[in-house]
Write an enzyme that holds these catalytic residues in place. Structure first.
Site, PDB file in Angstrom:
ATOM      1  CG  ASP B 447      -1.054  -1.263  -2.830  1.00  0.00           C
ATOM      2  OD1 ASP B 447      -0.419  -0.307  -2.368  1.00  0.00           O
ATOM      3  OD2 ASP B 447      -2.290  -1.331  -2.849  1.00  0.00           O
ATOM      4  CG  ASP B 631      -1.184   0.018  -6.352  1.00  0.00           C
ATOM      5  OD1 ASP B 631      -0.156   0.502  -5.863  1.00  0.00           O
ATOM      6  OD2 ASP B 631      -2.152  -0.391  -5.697  1.00  0.00           O
TER       7      ASP B 631
END
Lengths: 52, 728
Positions: B447, B631
């Site tokens: 990420d 996420d």
């Protein structure tokens, strides 16, 4: 072989004493910080003014 | 006796009531504050004594003791002292300190299951040592009544010891049998019990072979494995609890009677809360007063702060940047969007549940195999000799020899050694099978915001400005707490800029800062407020008088070790992918900077998870590294997942491994360690299998004496443990 009548009970008693001692250490939280205790013994500091 | 114990009736009720009330009040008022701090950076004896001395030097502190294993210090202090008073003391001594919520960690202090297991292990150890001593006498040739006496004494020690120590195995086996399937504990229990029964029978017939020592040693070795397993898990669990405890959930509630600090759990819908700049929203709600900017990066991955004014809806987890806000709660606790999203994740199928661990695979083959083998040995011998006693003896010997001592130690010994090593590097393994899954990784998905970047901005275009503009900008920015202003101030100071003489400086929360410079209005702040267009990058705008607005652009600072980690992963032949919810320009810039070829920008939480599932279907084993709420679905879907300690609670819960330090450096090493650990586990299985291959034919042929059983068992257990220790 008569000696066995003494030796076997003695060995058992000694073993039991060891076990009892271990139980004591377990009860008094001596395994909470194994790493810290291992390091602490090397520390050269003395507590000159322990707080009551 | 009871009459004497009763308090005496007093002639004056108030005389006894007053002291009683005082005593009651004294009991309720805390006489001492118990504060626990987390010290993530301590590592040695000197660290311990420095911290303890720093704390004990304060008069308000009664006692302080560092626990190096847990990396904590617990402080007994005067009741009025709070963690906020103590943290500066520790930080003054040079160590990072965080407050821990004492209610969240009390569970770990009384680890009763662990103690119980240790007690059973101790009893088993004591018994097996004594019985082994007696057995040595038998093996070296004791005969007749002496041998019988030794056997009887062994029985007297072993039967109660087994009844106490082996309870966990019996219980597990019983639950498995009741549910109608086999697990590792069924053959274990059967072997222990059968060994005891045949040995008792043999002894009563003054037979030569008794397996009391084997039964006891078996219990001891298996309990060791259990205990190691338990310890690894409880260390991970307590550290995970500690991370949860780090976020001491408090909020400022505004009511008619004033402002008070309350626990987030006590908040109700409709409460008005004050959120200071830098604070995180504790609830979902609506802004009723104040303007500010909100940082939503943990929830969406966007790096650009969002303008907020009365009427703007906010969700829990967003960070208030500039001005103080009053917020009316519309959803609290479990009902907040933060928690609802976390719950959604629980529904998604996780990489964890798809995976069968090596130990389970081995158990599936092993448990039925052992039973069939020993049943065959029993039937074969019974048919051939017609003697029940011999047949039963052989069957017991087969069960004992094949019993999974080494198998029971093979996995826990390795995972203990490996997670200990990883913990030292700053990685916390939360899930039992995480190591094995981590070892299979071939693709790593990162990420962006908060994972590869640290979440603090860096000024990029200082050189585009004239000295004069910079001086004005510095004058405006230096008084502000906004992250962009702080970064601008730091950059300008470093370049040797001195602030211009700007007067009447005032910060307009949510918009920027303005002032008067040589009679002209100067402004530094958001594009719309300053009167400028928009910019793809995070930017702050400067306008001097009626001149054109100029943009200071910022990029996110890279997290420590990000470049090294990405490079090391790529060098070891793994595919690295970047996925972010941020804008295309920002993601592309970072990808180019780190040399990541595949990237995906403006990804919604669902996109990330779908992408990972698609990769998994193509046969890739994906490691997801992420921190945000956006996420969590991806973290769950991936084969293995890592999140930094700075991540939201929901993300940490969804991941298998938590990075405790601020750097990404340990990730490549961790994968390497996981590989080694898996290799050791396989080696251990091989070693255990070879011992069985050699010893089982002997047992079936009836050549296995208790001596051979004891030797095989101890030797295999010890080799397996030593092999595991090579990881350290």
């Amino acid at each position: 072989m008569n000696i066995l009548t003494y030796l076997i009970p003695i060995s058992l008693v000694l073993g039991c004493a060891g076990l009892g001692f271990f139980v004591f250490t377990l009860r008094s939280n001596q395994y909470d910080d194994p790493e810290g205790d291992a390091q602490r013994i090397l520390s050269g500091d003395y507590d000159d003014k322990p707080k009551g | 006796m009871t009459a004497a114990m009763r308090p005496q009736a007093s002639a004056c009720p108030a005389c006894s009531a007053a002291p009683a009330a005082e005593a009651l009040a004294a009991a309720q008022e805390p006489t001492e504050a118990h504060i626990v701090l987390s010290l993530p950076t301590i590592h040695c004896a000197a660290c311990m004594s420095t911290v303890e001395q720093a704390l004990n030097a304060s008069d308000a502190v009664r006692s302080a003791r560092v626990n190096l294993t847990m990396k904590r210090v617990s402080v007994e202090a005067d009741p009025e002292l709070t963690a906020a008073d103590i943290i500066p003391l520790v930080e003054g001594a040079g160590y990072e300190a965080h407050e821990l919520d004492t209610t969240a960690i009390t569970a770990t202090q009384t680890d009763r299951a662990g103690r119980e297991l240790l007690m059973r292990l101790a009893v088993a150890g004591f018994a097996s040592m004594n019985v082994m001593l007696l057995s040595v006498a038998v093996w070296s040739g004791a005969e007749g009544p002496t041998r019988d006496m030794f056997h009887w004494i062994s029985a007297a020690i072993v039967i109660p010891a087994v009844a106490f120590s082996a309870q966990p195995f019996f219980k597990n086996a019983w639950t498995a049998l009741k549910a109608g399937h086999l697990n590792m504990d069924v053959p274990i229990s059967l072997a222990i019990l059968l060994a005891l029964v045949t040995s008792l029978w043999e002894t009563s017939l003054s037979g030569e072979h008794a397996y009391f020592d084997a039964a006891m040693a078996l219990t001891f070795f298996l309990l060791t494995g259990r205990y190691l397993d338990h310890r690894t898990r409880s260390v991970a669990r307590s550290a995970a609890e500690e991370l949860a405890a780090l976020e001491v959930p408090r909020a400022w509630r505004v009511s008619d009677s004033g402002e008070e600090q309350v626990n987030v759990a006590e908040l109700r819908v409709g409460d008005i809360l004050r959120v200071r700049p830098g604070g995180r929203m504790p609830v979902d709600g609506e802004i009723v007063e104040g303007t500010s900017e909100l940082d939503r990066s943990l929830l969406t991955g966007e790096t650009l702060p969002v303008f907020a004014e009365p009427g703007t809806t906010i969700s829990a987890g967003e960070v208030n940047l500039t001005g103080p806000l009053l917020v009316r709660a519309s959803a609290v606790g479990r009902d907040t969007s933060l928690h609802r999203m976390a719950d959604l994740v629980a529904v998604a199928e996780s990489g964890r549940s798809r995976y069968t661990s090596l130990a389970d695979k081995a158990a599936k083959l092993y448990a039925p195999g052992v039973h069939i083998l020993s049943a065959l040995a029993f039937v074969g011998w019974y048919l051939w000799s017609g003697d029940l006693r011999i047949a039963l003896n052989i069957a017991a010997a087969v069960l004992i020899i094949t019993c999974p001592c080494a198998l029971g130690l093979a996995v826990p010994a390795v995972t203990t050694a490996a997670s200990g090593r990883l913990f030292k590097q700053g990685l916390l393994i939360k899930d039992a099978t995480a190591l094995e899954r981590l070892a299979q990784i071939d693709t790593v998905v990162f990420d962006k915001t908060g994972t590869l970047t640290a979440g603090t901005p860096d000024l990029t275009n200082l050189d585009d400005f004239t000295r004069c503009d910079l001086e004005i900008a510095l004058a405006l920015s230096q008084g502000s707490a906004h992250p962009l202003s702080q970064s601008l101030t730091a950059a300008a100071r470093e370049a040797g800029v001195t602030p211009a003489d700007v007067t009447d400086i005032q910060e307009v929360p949510g918009h920027g800062t303005q002032g008067l410079w040589q009679g002209q209005m100067v402004r530094l702040g958001r594009a719309a407020w300053v009167g400028a267009g928009s910019h793809a990058m995070t930017s702050a705008w400067l306008r001097v008088g009626d001149g054109p607005a100029q943009a200071f652009t910022f990029t996110d600072r890279l997290r420590d070790g990000a470049e090294e980690a990405v490079r090391a992963l790529q060098e070891s032949g793994k595919k690295v992918i970047l996925m972010s919810g941020d804008t295309t320009a920002a993601v592309e810039a970072l990808a180019t900077r780190l040399g990541i070829e595949q990237w995906l920008a403006e990804a919604l939480p669902q996109d990330k998870a779908t992408r990972i599932e698609a990769l998994t279907e193509q046969g890739a084993k994906v490691l997801m590294v992420g921190d945000g709420l956006n996420d969590t679905a991806a973290l769950t879907a991936a084969h293995a997942s890592i999140s930094p300690a700075s991540a939201l609670d929901a993300a940490r819960v969804a991941s298998d491994i938590v990075l405790l330090g601020g750097t990404l450096d340990p990730i490549p090493d961790a994968i390497e360690t996981a590989r080694k650990a898996t290799r050791r586990i396989r080696e251990n299985f091989t070693i255990a299998t070879w011992y069985n291959i050699i010893a089982v034919p002997l047992a079936i042929a009836g050549l296995c004496s208790p001596l051979i059983a004891a030797l095989a068992m101890s030797a295999s257990s010890i080799t397996v443990s030593l092999n595991a220790l090579r990881l350290r």
